[in-house]
Design a protein around this motif. Sequence first.
Motif, PDB file in Angstrom:
ATOM      1  N   THR A  78       0.832  -1.206   0.000  1.00  0.00           N
ATOM      2  CA  THR A  78       0.000   0.000   0.000  1.00  0.00           C
ATOM      3  C   THR A  78       0.866   1.256   0.000  1.00  0.00           C
ATOM      4  O   THR A  78       0.640   2.179  -0.788  1.00  0.00           O
ATOM      5  CB  THR A  78      -0.927   0.009   1.230  1.00  0.00           C
ATOM      6  N   PHE A 127      -3.678   9.692  -3.144  1.00  0.00           N
ATOM      7  CA  PHE A 127      -4.476   9.628  -1.918  1.00  0.00           C
ATOM      8  C   PHE A 127      -5.741   8.801  -2.105  1.00  0.00           C
ATOM      9  O   PHE A 127      -6.190   8.124  -1.171  1.00  0.00           O
ATOM     10  CB  PHE A 127      -4.786  11.024  -1.389  1.00  0.00           C
ATOM     11  N   ASN A 128      -6.330   8.820  -3.307  1.00  0.00           N
ATOM     12  CA  ASN A 128      -7.481   7.946  -3.577  1.00  0.00           C
ATOM     13  C   ASN A 128      -7.083   6.480  -3.452  1.00  0.00           C
ATOM     14  O   ASN A 128      -7.792   5.676  -2.849  1.00  0.00           O
ATOM     15  CB  ASN A 128      -8.055   8.212  -4.964  1.00  0.00           C
ATOM     16  N   ASN A 155      -6.448   5.672   0.215  1.00  0.00           N
ATOM     17  CA  ASN A 155      -7.707   5.497   0.949  1.00  0.00           C
ATOM     18  C   ASN A 155      -8.339   4.139   0.672  1.00  0.00           C
ATOM     19  O   ASN A 155      -8.812   3.468   1.593  1.00  0.00           O
ATOM     20  CB  ASN A 155      -8.691   6.615   0.612  1.00  0.00           C
ATOM     21  N   MET A 156      -8.348   3.726  -0.580  1.00  0.00           N
ATOM     22  CA  MET A 156      -8.952   2.433  -0.922  1.00  0.00           C
ATOM     23  C   MET A 156      -8.149   1.282  -0.320  1.00  0.00           C
ATOM     24  O   MET A 156      -8.726   0.329   0.214  1.00  0.00           O
ATOM     25  CB  MET A 156      -9.043   2.271  -2.443  1.00  0.00           C
ATOM     26  N   LEU A 179      -6.176   1.449   2.320  1.00  0.00           N
ATOM     27  CA  LEU A 179      -6.327   1.479   3.776  1.00  0.00           C
ATOM     28  C   LEU A 179      -7.691   0.953   4.200  1.00  0.00           C
ATOM     29  O   LEU A 179      -7.817   0.316   5.249  1.00  0.00           O
ATOM     30  CB  LEU A 179      -6.099   2.892   4.316  1.00  0.00           C
ATOM     31  N   LEU A 180      -8.706   1.208   3.392  1.00  0.00           N
ATOM     32  CA  LEU A 180     -10.028   0.645   3.677  1.00  0.00           C
ATOM     33  C   LEU A 180      -9.977  -0.880   3.602  1.00  0.00           C
ATOM     34  O   LEU A 180     -10.512  -1.573   4.468  1.00  0.00           O
ATOM     35  CB  LEU A 180     -11.064   1.197   2.693  1.00  0.00           C
TER      36      LEU A 180
END
Length: 121
Positions: free
Chosen positions: A70, A90-91, A94-95, A97-98
């Motif tokens: 990641t 950052f998108n 975020n995905m 990390l989700l």
Amino acid sequence: MVMVLVIGIIGPLICIHALGYMRDYQRSNPQIGGRRHLVLLPALPVPSGDVRLVVSNDLPMLHVFWEITTLCSFLLIGYTRTKETVGYAFNALNMNLLGGLGFSVAILLLAGQPGAWTWRG
């Protein structure tokens, strides 16, 4: 073993291709400056992290290698530091990390199960 073979062959080829690609990219985009070597810093751990991700024998270590991948993806996507690429980085972060959060929850749910930490295959 098939995934290890795919990663072992394709990963180094991508890193070798990146050397020539970044040389040409810097020639056509001089505003980037002398940061070409910085693309290899996050690119080199990706194949080894992927192999360790595939062959990991326990869930916590699998999660560690997921997060290494990641971080490297984030750094590679945002390499040029333009507004657009930073947004994309950052998108992706975020995905990922989700997904990592969901993975953490699954690990915690399995923590109470006997023998859940290692594969039995």
